[in-house]
Enzyme design. Structure first.
Site, PDB file in Angstrom:
ATOM      1  N   TYR A 125      36.229  19.229 -71.865  1.00  0.00           N
ATOM      2  CA  TYR A 125      35.912  18.062 -72.690  1.00  0.00           C
ATOM      3  C   TYR A 125      36.961  16.995 -72.405  1.00  0.00           C
ATOM      4  CZ  TYR A 125      35.520  15.768 -77.376  1.00  0.00           C
ATOM      5  OH  TYR A 125      35.388  14.908 -78.434  1.00  0.00           O
ATOM      6  N   ALA A 132      45.510   6.955 -74.781  1.00  0.00           N
ATOM      7  CA  ALA A 132      44.517   7.067 -75.863  1.00  0.00           C
ATOM      8  C   ALA A 132      44.449   8.512 -76.332  1.00  0.00           C
ATOM      9  CB  ALA A 132      43.140   6.596 -75.374  1.00  0.00           C
ATOM     10  N   GLY A 344      63.550  39.436 -88.128  1.00  0.00           N
ATOM     11  CA  GLY A 344      64.966  39.260 -87.803  1.00  0.00           C
ATOM     12  C   GLY A 344      65.170  39.037 -86.316  1.00  0.00           C
ATOM     13  N   GLY A 345      66.206  39.672 -85.768  1.00  0.00           N
ATOM     14  CA  GLY A 345      66.531  39.504 -84.345  1.00  0.00           C
ATOM     15  C   GLY A 345      65.379  39.907 -83.444  1.00  0.00           C
ATOM     16  N   GLU A 368      42.514  18.561 -81.331  1.00  0.00           N
ATOM     17  CA  GLU A 368      41.374  18.266 -82.214  1.00  0.00           C
ATOM     18  C   GLU A 368      41.798  17.444 -83.435  1.00  0.00           C
ATOM     19  OE1 GLU A 368      38.670  18.306 -80.336  1.00  0.00           O
ATOM     20  OE2 GLU A 368      37.641  18.814 -82.209  1.00  0.00           O
ATOM     21  N   GLY A 369      42.791  16.586 -83.246  1.00  0.00           N
ATOM     22  CA  GLY A 369      43.277  15.734 -84.330  1.00  0.00           C
ATOM     23  C   GLY A 369      44.550  16.316 -84.929  1.00  0.00           C
TER      24      GLY A 369
END
Ligand SMILES: Cc1cc2nc3c(=O)[nH]c(=O)nc-3n(C[C@H](O)[C@H](O)[C@H](O)COP(=O)(O)OP(=O)(O)OC[C@H]3O[C@@H](n4cnc5c(N)ncnc54)[C@H](O)[C@@H]3O)c2cc1C
Length: 537
Positions: A125, A132, A344-345, A368-369
């Site tokens: 897409y 932009a 933790g670690g 997606e925003g």
């Protein structure tokens, strides 16, 4: 959109799980992540007829299974629990097909969607450009008409696209470009002269996904590749899919967040510190586990509510998609972050997966925003609802739910929200962009508190197998957080921006918001215990 029957959905979910168990053990996922390679074979396997994951996006009359929004949410959550990079490869096909599904002519739809179903095409897409991103309207890619005998027979596309998922590996692309009649989607096949992809980006996370720039230099496509056959519909078509695609990314945040948190819950039962498992220590569970679980389930309730509405034929749900995406991805991100702390670690090393979940889920608040654009969208849209109804939007909603015991805190929250919006209107506070955006966050919490409370009582989710009793308590924890957010943060930001009502604190019911915290620790104790039972080590 119709929904798959339960058997078919369960089959997709179990096939996916079995495939991952067989082919994608942790060692393989870590290797793909470390070596930063695109696992083409995995995508091919997922699109093979034996699994047919791409068929969920394809309508039945084009050879797909025509899944609904609820199905896609469940499958997206399951994919994100496995690997968000691979899930993004699948998302890109869905996104790539969306302009066709939403805007194509019946002939175009039939032709391309049938090819997607039959050939298992990998799609991409192409909307974003170097200049932009959030503001798609400023795109500079152009599509010039090629005219013969007075007829437009083709378009020549020139420009650059940025951050395109599947950019260098897709078979088929939808590309947004400025035609003479305005922004329009074009279907572009790979390999056309003048069409090239850049090298894969070296990313923070989702390294199993391919992200690349696209370079188009006078790429000529026949006129029938203009989606819908009419120029200038591109931005509206991109907008039209948001309710749906944002739900998918919301599901990614939810799935990845829970995957990390479940690891933390299990780990905490085995890790003994100061003579007892961490899972029995309030200072640990009530900070790192319980609040995250509650926010994630609040997001799930809202996602399911929105998906069901989409499936029942409502189409104007871009705001709900934004609320779902905002809360689920922020909650997923925080849950993964806290899961590192919870281990933790070990959490800070690559071997334990929570570190990878954290890097992966980070993208969901960006693509997606972004979260900020979601805050803006939510605030702008609900501001309009507030104005159009002369302040009744949230008061009416409160009136619908507050007679139920479960609706009492969310009802007060919605009433406080209505008062806050009205004060913002009278004092023109939203001329400050920051106030507008903060309202977006406040609204998202208020709405999810109402929806979570209602659904936990009336239609509790069975997605994770948590009991209705547990969900009810989680909804109460979330409702208290939301009430305080509206009353305290609302008061803070309204005051910060110069609001003029000396009684605003009373109108926002701030006292009640603090009083509503009574019983919170007891609820958290219950939730911590139940989560340990639900996810044993
Ligand atoms: C891994 C990855 C995969 C992607 N896949 C695709 C894809 O397949 N197809 C595609 O088309 N795009 C894709 N994108 C692009 C993605 O959708 C954009 O990155 C995103 O929309 C943000 O745009 P931007 O990066 O230009 O950031 P900007 O828009 O420049 O935003 C930068 C920051 O400013 C904030 N901001 C922006 N505008 C405003 C404003 N008006 N007011 C206040 N704050 C603002 C943003 O919230 C953000 O924090 C992908 C990106 C990544 C990183």
């Amino acid at each position: 959109m119709p929904r798959l029957d339960k058997e078919t959905l369960d089959m997709f979910l179990s096939t996916l799980k079995e495939y991952a168990e067989r082919n994608l053990p942790v060692s393989t996922l870590l290797k793909i992540d470390h070596e930063d390679v695109f696992p083409m074979q995995v995508l091919k396997d997922l699109y093979d007829p034996s699994i047919g994951l791409h068929l969920i996006f394809v309508p039945e009359d084009c050879g797909g299974v025509g899944a609904g929004a609820y199905d896609i949410y469940r499958i997206s959550t399951a994919m994100a629990e496995i690997d968000l990079g691979i899930a993004t490869g699948v998302l890109a096909t869905c996104l790539g097909a969306d302009p066709i599904l939403v805007g194509a002519t019946p002939d175009q739809k039939k032709y391309w969607m049938t090819r997607l179903a039959d050939e298992g095409l990998l799609m991409a897409y192409g909307a974003t450009e170097p200049q932009a991103g959030s503001d798609l309207g400023s795109l500079t890619t152009v599509a010039e008409r090629v005219v013969k005998d007075g007829q437009t027979v083709a378009y020549r596309i020139t420009g650059k696209k940025q951050w395109i998922s599947n950019g260098a590996v897709a078979d088929l692309y939808t590309v947004l470009a400025n035609a003479p009649g305005g922004p329009s989607w074009f279907i572009v096949e790979k390999g056309l002269p003048g069409f090239e992809a850049g090298k894969p980006e070296d990313k923070h996370g989702i390294r199993a996904s391919n992200t690349a720039a696209l370079f188009l230099e006078s790429v000529e496509v026949p006129a029938d590749r203009l989606v819908g056959g009419v120029e200038g519909k591109g931005l509206a078509q991109a907008q039209a899919v948001f309710g749906y695609t944002r739900l998918m990314v919301a599901a990614f945040g939810l799935g990845a967040g829970w995957a990390a948190l479940q690891r933390a819950i299990k780990y905490s039962q085995q890790r003994i510190q100061a003579g007892a498992p961490l899972s029995q220590k309030q200072g640990y569970t009530h900070k790192l586990i319980v609040p995250n679980a509650c926010r994630l389930e609040a997001a799930r309730a809202y996602i399911e509510w929105t998906a069901e509405r989409l499936d029942s034929g409502e189409d104007d749900l871009a705001t709900e998609g934004a609320v779902a995406k905002y809360l689920a991805t922020e909650a997923g991100n925080k849950a993964a972050e806290d899961s590192i702390q919870a281990l933790g670690g070990y959490g800070y090393t690559r071997e334990y997966m929570v570190e990878k979940y954290k890097r992966d889920v980070r993208i969901t608040t960006i693509y997606e925003g972004t979260s900020e654009i979601m805050e803006w969208t939510i605030s702008r849209d609900r501001w309009q609802s507030h104005l159009k109804t002369r302040g009744a939007y949230y008061i009416d909603w409160a009136a619908r739910i507050e007679k139920n015991e479960w609706g009492k805190i969310p009802g007060l929250t919605l009433r406080a929200l209505a008062a806050l919006l009205e004060r913002a209107r009278l004092d023109r506070l939203t001329r400050n962009q920051h106030i507008l955006f903060r309202l977006g966050e406040i609204i998202a919490y208020a709405e999810t508190s109402a929806i979570f409370a209602e659904r936990a009582h009336l239609t509790p989710s069975d997605a994770l197998g948590l009991s209705a009793g547990l969900l009810t308590r989680m909804a109460r924890v979330h409702a208290r957080e939301a009430f305080l957010k509206v009353a305290a943060d609302g008061l803070r930001w309204a005051t910060a921006a110069g609001q003029t009502d000396p009684n605003l604190q009373t109108l926002l019911n701030t006292d009640a918001a603090y009083k509503a915290q009574a019983g919170l620790v007891e609820d958290m104790d219950f939730i911590a215990k139940q989560l340990n039972e639900a996810f044993p080590a």
